[in-house]
Write a protein that holds these residues in place. Structure first.
Motif, short mmCIF file in Angstrom:
data_model
loop_
_atom_site.label_atom_id
_atom_site.label_comp_id
_atom_site.label_asym_id
_atom_site.label_seq_id
_atom_site.Cartn_x
_atom_site.Cartn_y
_atom_site.Cartn_z
N GLY A 1 0.64 -1.24 0.09
CA GLY A 1 0.15 0.06 -0.18
C GLY A 1 0.73 1.05 0.01
O GLY A 1 2.18 1.27 0.44
N ASP A 2 0.17 2.25 -0.57
CA ASP A 2 0.87 3.52 -0.37
C ASP A 2 -0.15 4.98 -0.78
O ASP A 2 -1.24 4.18 -0.71
CB ASP A 2 1.96 3.71 -1.77
N TRP A 26 3.11 -1.40 4.25
CA TRP A 26 2.86 -0.04 3.99
C TRP A 26 4.30 0.67 4.31
O TRP A 26 5.13 0.14 5.26
CB TRP A 26 1.98 0.78 4.88
N ASP A 27 4.42 1.89 4.06
CA ASP A 27 5.48 2.65 4.45
C ASP A 27 5.22 3.31 5.96
O ASP A 27 4.15 3.11 6.43
CB ASP A 27 6.08 3.80 3.63
N GLN A 28 6.07 3.73 6.58
CA GLN A 28 5.93 4.48 7.84
C GLN A 28 5.34 5.77 8.08
O GLN A 28 5.66 6.78 8.84
CB GLN A 28 7.27 4.35 8.74
N CYS A 42 7.58 -1.29 6.28
CA CYS A 42 8.78 -1.11 5.55
C CYS A 42 9.79 -0.41 6.49
O CYS A 42 9.41 0.38 7.46
CB CYS A 42 8.97 -0.45 4.17
N ASP A 43 11.12 -0.59 6.32
CA ASP A 43 12.01 0.05 7.12
C ASP A 43 12.02 1.70 6.59
O ASP A 43 11.44 1.96 5.53
CB ASP A 43 13.44 -0.39 6.91
N ARG A 78 8.39 -2.08 -1.00
CA ARG A 78 7.30 -2.11 -1.47
C ARG A 78 7.38 -2.01 -2.90
O ARG A 78 6.75 -1.32 -3.64
CB ARG A 78 6.26 -1.19 -0.87
N GLY A 79 8.13 -2.61 -3.56
CA GLY A 79 8.55 -2.63 -5.03
C GLY A 79 7.25 -2.44 -5.86
O GLY A 79 7.00 -1.78 -7.05
N THR A 80 6.29 -3.47 -5.67
CA THR A 80 5.34 -3.68 -6.61
C THR A 80 4.40 -2.43 -6.34
O THR A 80 3.96 -1.80 -7.53
CB THR A 80 4.34 -5.07 -6.16
N ASN A 81 4.18 -1.88 -5.49
CA ASN A 81 3.31 -0.83 -5.34
C ASN A 81 4.08 0.50 -5.71
O ASN A 81 3.36 1.34 -6.63
CB ASN A 81 2.94 -0.38 -3.98
N GLU A 82 5.11 0.66 -5.51
CA GLU A 82 5.85 1.99 -6.12
C GLU A 82 5.94 1.98 -7.78
O GLU A 82 5.87 3.06 -8.31
CB GLU A 82 7.36 1.91 -5.57
#
Length: 185
Positions: A78-79, A135-137, A158-159, A166-170
């Protein structure tokens, strides 16, 4: 040489600083600040501050599968895509195996709106297609435990500063070229 705000604060609050001089408004004040304080204080009491994230916070390293493993459906990256002048936002959830994308309508850019959007969008999906979210932070996921409870799927983070986790989403967000702005009211 660079000067930061922290250096200025340290110079102002240093004992015996030459910056201390009496003012016409407060000649008796021992502080160079108009408030008269001799030390900095937090904007909010530490015991009343809300932590950024609810705990426990699961990291990407707690996921039960390898980052390159796409054999099982239902794991989503997610993003958040922010609109022009940060006036609007859309959440994206990309399924790792099929790369199908769900767009989440967010009326506001906060953790409550991001809790409601996946719950509304993903409620009709079979349980096998809602296994986990990564998800990112960002602060929009501060209430991730509510999302976990509502969907029955853990949220992994993610860190910091590691969008490639999250390469798929990016990649999907970059390929879509989504640009939008807030509709006139």
């Amino acid at each position: 040489m660079r000067l930061s705000h922290e250096s200025i604060y340290q110079a102002v609050y240093r004992p015996g600083t030459t910056l201390m001089r009496p003012s016409r408004l407060a000649p008796h004040s021992p502080s160079p600040l108009r408030t008269g304080r001799d030390h900095r204080k937090a904007q909010q009491r530490t015991d009343r501050r809300r932590p950024r994230f609810e705990h426990p916070m699961l990291t990407i390293h707690h996921r039960p599968f390898d980052p390159s493993d796409r054999s099982e459906a239902g794991h989503r990256d997610g993003d958040l895509i922010i609109g022009k002048d940060q006036g609007s936002a859309i959440g994206t959830l990309v399924e790792r195996q099929t790369r199908s994308t769900l767009l989440l309508h967010l009326p506001q850019r906060d953790s409550e709106a991001l809790h409601d959007a996946p719950a509304t969008t993903m409620t009709g999906l079979p349980p096998g297609l809602v296994r986990s979210i990564t998800w990112d932070q960002g602060t929009e996921m501060a209430r991730h435990l509510k999302i976990t409870k509502t969907l029955g799927a853990p949220v992994f983070f993610c860190d910091s500063h590691s969008p490639w986790q999250r390469g798929t989403n990016e990649n999907t967000n970059g390929l879509s070229g989504i640009t939008f702005s807030r509709a006139p009211t």
